[in-house]
Design a protein around this motif. Structure first.
Motif, PDB file in Angstrom:
ATOM      1  N   UNK A  35     -14.626   6.971  17.933  1.00  0.00           N
ATOM      2  CA  UNK A  35     -13.637   6.574  18.944  1.00  0.00           C
ATOM      3  C   UNK A  35     -12.307   6.497  18.216  1.00  0.00           C
ATOM      4  N   UNK A  36     -11.425   7.446  18.422  1.00  0.00           N
ATOM      5  CA  UNK A  36     -10.196   7.519  17.624  1.00  0.00           C
ATOM      6  C   UNK A  36      -9.459   6.187  17.529  1.00  0.00           C
ATOM      7  N   UNK A  37      -9.037   5.890  16.319  1.00  0.00           N
ATOM      8  CA  UNK A  37      -8.264   4.673  16.094  1.00  0.00           C
ATOM      9  C   UNK A  37      -6.825   4.909  16.525  1.00  0.00           C
ATOM     10  N   UNK A  38      -6.136   3.809  16.787  1.00  0.00           N
ATOM     11  CA  UNK A  38      -4.734   3.878  17.205  1.00  0.00           C
ATOM     12  C   UNK A  38      -4.027   2.685  16.600  1.00  0.00           C
ATOM     13  N   UNK A  39      -2.899   2.932  15.954  1.00  0.00           N
ATOM     14  CA  UNK A  39      -2.183   1.820  15.334  1.00  0.00           C
ATOM     15  C   UNK A  39      -1.039   2.316  14.498  1.00  0.00           C
ATOM     16  N   UNK A  40      -0.830   1.670  13.365  1.00  0.00           N
ATOM     17  CA  UNK A  40       0.243   2.050  12.447  1.00  0.00           C
ATOM     18  C   UNK A  40      -0.286   3.099  11.476  1.00  0.00           C
ATOM     19  N   UNK A  41       0.501   4.125  11.230  1.00  0.00           N
ATOM     20  CA  UNK A  41       0.067   5.150  10.278  1.00  0.00           C
ATOM     21  C   UNK A  41      -0.010   4.548   8.879  1.00  0.00           C
ATOM     22  N   UNK A  42      -0.901   5.099   8.062  1.00  0.00           N
ATOM     23  CA  UNK A  42      -0.946   4.700   6.651  1.00  0.00           C
ATOM     24  C   UNK A  42       0.395   5.058   6.023  1.00  0.00           C
ATOM     25  N   UNK A  43       0.949   4.150   5.253  1.00  0.00           N
ATOM     26  CA  UNK A  43       2.253   4.377   4.619  1.00  0.00           C
ATOM     27  C   UNK A  43       2.015   5.023   3.258  1.00  0.00           C
ATOM     28  N   UNK A  44       2.028   6.357   3.282  1.00  0.00           N
ATOM     29  CA  UNK A  44       1.701   7.125   2.081  1.00  0.00           C
ATOM     30  C   UNK A  44       2.849   7.092   1.076  1.00  0.00           C
ATOM     31  N   UNK A  45       2.472   7.061  -0.187  1.00  0.00           N
ATOM     32  CA  UNK A  45       3.448   7.290  -1.246  1.00  0.00           C
ATOM     33  C   UNK A  45       3.859   8.757  -1.164  1.00  0.00           C
ATOM     34  N   UNK A  46       5.084   9.037  -1.476  1.00  0.00           N
ATOM     35  CA  UNK A  46       5.573  10.415  -1.359  1.00  0.00           C
ATOM     36  C   UNK A  46       4.712  11.374  -2.163  1.00  0.00           C
ATOM     37  N   UNK A  47       4.316  10.978  -3.346  1.00  0.00           N
ATOM     38  CA  UNK A  47       3.518  11.855  -4.207  1.00  0.00           C
ATOM     39  C   UNK A  47       2.103  12.030  -3.693  1.00  0.00           C
ATOM     40  N   UNK A  98     -13.007 -13.992   6.326  1.00  0.00           N
ATOM     41  CA  UNK A  98     -14.237 -14.379   5.620  1.00  0.00           C
ATOM     42  C   UNK A  98     -14.828 -13.243   4.795  1.00  0.00           C
ATOM     43  N   UNK A  99     -14.011 -12.234   4.506  1.00  0.00           N
ATOM     44  CA  UNK A  99     -14.467 -11.054   3.772  1.00  0.00           C
ATOM     45  C   UNK A  99     -13.459 -10.733   2.675  1.00  0.00           C
ATOM     46  N   UNK A 100     -13.875  -9.960   1.665  1.00  0.00           N
ATOM     47  CA  UNK A 100     -12.940  -9.577   0.601  1.00  0.00           C
ATOM     48  C   UNK A 100     -11.878  -8.617   1.132  1.00  0.00           C
ATOM     49  N   UNK A 101     -10.697  -8.687   0.526  1.00  0.00           N
ATOM     50  CA  UNK A 101      -9.540  -7.887   0.947  1.00  0.00           C
ATOM     51  C   UNK A 101      -9.035  -7.162  -0.296  1.00  0.00           C
ATOM     52  N   UNK A 102      -9.233  -5.842  -0.337  1.00  0.00           N
ATOM     53  CA  UNK A 102      -8.932  -5.035  -1.514  1.00  0.00           C
ATOM     54  C   UNK A 102      -7.616  -4.277  -1.364  1.00  0.00           C
ATOM     55  N   UNK A 103      -6.953  -4.065  -2.488  1.00  0.00           N
ATOM     56  CA  UNK A 103      -5.721  -3.272  -2.518  1.00  0.00           C
ATOM     57  C   UNK A 103      -6.012  -1.919  -3.151  1.00  0.00           C
ATOM     58  N   UNK A 104      -5.771  -0.865  -2.395  1.00  0.00           N
ATOM     59  CA  UNK A 104      -5.996   0.517  -2.825  1.00  0.00           C
ATOM     60  C   UNK A 104      -4.668   1.070  -3.353  1.00  0.00           C
ATOM     61  N   UNK A 105      -4.309   0.679  -4.545  1.00  0.00           N
ATOM     62  CA  UNK A 105      -2.981   0.994  -5.093  1.00  0.00           C
ATOM     63  C   UNK A 105      -2.725   2.491  -5.190  1.00  0.00           C
ATOM     64  N   UNK A 106      -3.725   3.259  -5.581  1.00  0.00           N
ATOM     65  CA  UNK A 106      -3.544   4.712  -5.760  1.00  0.00           C
ATOM     66  C   UNK A 106      -3.664   5.477  -4.443  1.00  0.00           C
ATOM     67  N   UNK A 130       6.076  -0.290  -2.010  1.00  0.00           N
ATOM     68  CA  UNK A 130       7.514  -0.133  -2.248  1.00  0.00           C
ATOM     69  C   UNK A 130       8.243   0.035  -0.919  1.00  0.00           C
ATOM     70  N   UNK A 131       7.593   0.748   0.009  1.00  0.00           N
ATOM     71  CA  UNK A 131       8.177   0.934   1.334  1.00  0.00           C
ATOM     72  C   UNK A 131       7.917  -0.268   2.236  1.00  0.00           C
ATOM     73  N   UNK A 132       6.782  -0.919   2.040  1.00  0.00           N
ATOM     74  CA  UNK A 132       6.379  -2.048   2.875  1.00  0.00           C
ATOM     75  C   UNK A 132       5.948  -3.220   1.992  1.00  0.00           C
ATOM     76  N   UNK A 133       6.923  -3.948   1.430  1.00  0.00           N
ATOM     77  CA  UNK A 133       6.588  -5.054   0.523  1.00  0.00           C
ATOM     78  C   UNK A 133       5.764  -6.164   1.173  1.00  0.00           C
ATOM     79  N   UNK A 134       5.776  -6.241   2.501  1.00  0.00           N
ATOM     80  CA  UNK A 134       4.939  -7.238   3.179  1.00  0.00           C
ATOM     81  C   UNK A 134       3.457  -6.993   2.917  1.00  0.00           C
ATOM     82  N   UNK A 135       3.122  -5.756   2.510  1.00  0.00           N
ATOM     83  CA  UNK A 135       1.732  -5.409   2.241  1.00  0.00           C
ATOM     84  C   UNK A 135       1.356  -5.527   0.762  1.00  0.00           C
TER      85      UNK A 135
END
Length: 194
Positions: free
Chosen positions: A175-187, A102-110, A82-87
């Motif tokens: 080795x700490x990752x660096x990038x875009x934060x996970x876009x959490x649902x408010x709930x 070349x690998x499966x791409x899953x959506x973690x809706x919850x 809802x916040x990032x419709x591109x995803x």
């Protein structure tokens, strides 16, 4: 789904039984159908993040190389669409086809899977042995958009070469990752993950 320690086999056993929506097939699928007895790379990525876009070409090259060597790759997008419709799953499928993953791409809706792993960023990688021992958690390599370091996948490649050559990894490499934060649902916001 409670978060488990990444050092226990119990977590990976539970992940074996996890079913999520897989966008290239447009169906719900179980992880166990994609896991390898040798090693498994579980990565949290998304479509919109410039840090993911920055590594995509090398990620495809590296994953194709090690898939041929019997190592499994699974990608998961946990962002709030809802916040990032591109995803969205529709756009995930377009990205999967366009980039040629070349690998499966899953959506973690919850977002339960991301919370379970304690993921903070995209991209973030986990490498497990075939029986669930954590070998690695963290970044793809030291390259970032604009830092002029070539994208090589060095950190992932280093661990996977050890696995392929049957070199023991006694302790997980972090080795700490660096990038875009996970876009959490408010709930689903969990202050411990920020």
């Amino acid at each position: 789904m409670e978060k488990k320690t990444l050092y226990s086999n119990e977590e990976f056993i539970q992940m074996n039984n996890l079913t999520l929506f897989e966008v290239s097939s447009w169906r719900k699928k179980n992880f166990k159908n994609f896991l390898s007895d040798k090693a498994n790379v579980i990565m949290f990525i998304c479509n919109h993040c410039p840090y993911v876009k920055h590594i995509n070409d090398e990620l495809v090259i590296l994953s194709k190389e090690f898939i041929k060597k019997g190592i499994s790759f699974i990608a998961i997008n946990s962002n709030d669409i809802k916040k990032y419709p591109e995803d969205s799953p529709e756009n995930m499928k377009k990205t999967h086809l366009y980039i040629g993953y070349p690998f499966p791409y899953f959506f973690d809706e919850t977002q339960e899977v991301a919370k379970y792993y304690g993921v903070k960023y995209t991209p973030e990688f986990f490498i497990f042995s075939g029986f669930g021992k954590l070998y690695y958690n963290g970044q793809f390599d030291n390259s970032r958009p604009g830092n002029n370091i070539p994208v090589t996948g060095y950190d992932i490649r280093y661990v996977l070469e050890k696995v392929h050559n049957n070199i023991n990894i006694d302790y997980p490499i972090i080795k700490p990752s660096y990038g875009c934060s996970i876009k959490w649902k408010t709930s689903n916001y969990d202050s411990k993950l920020e």
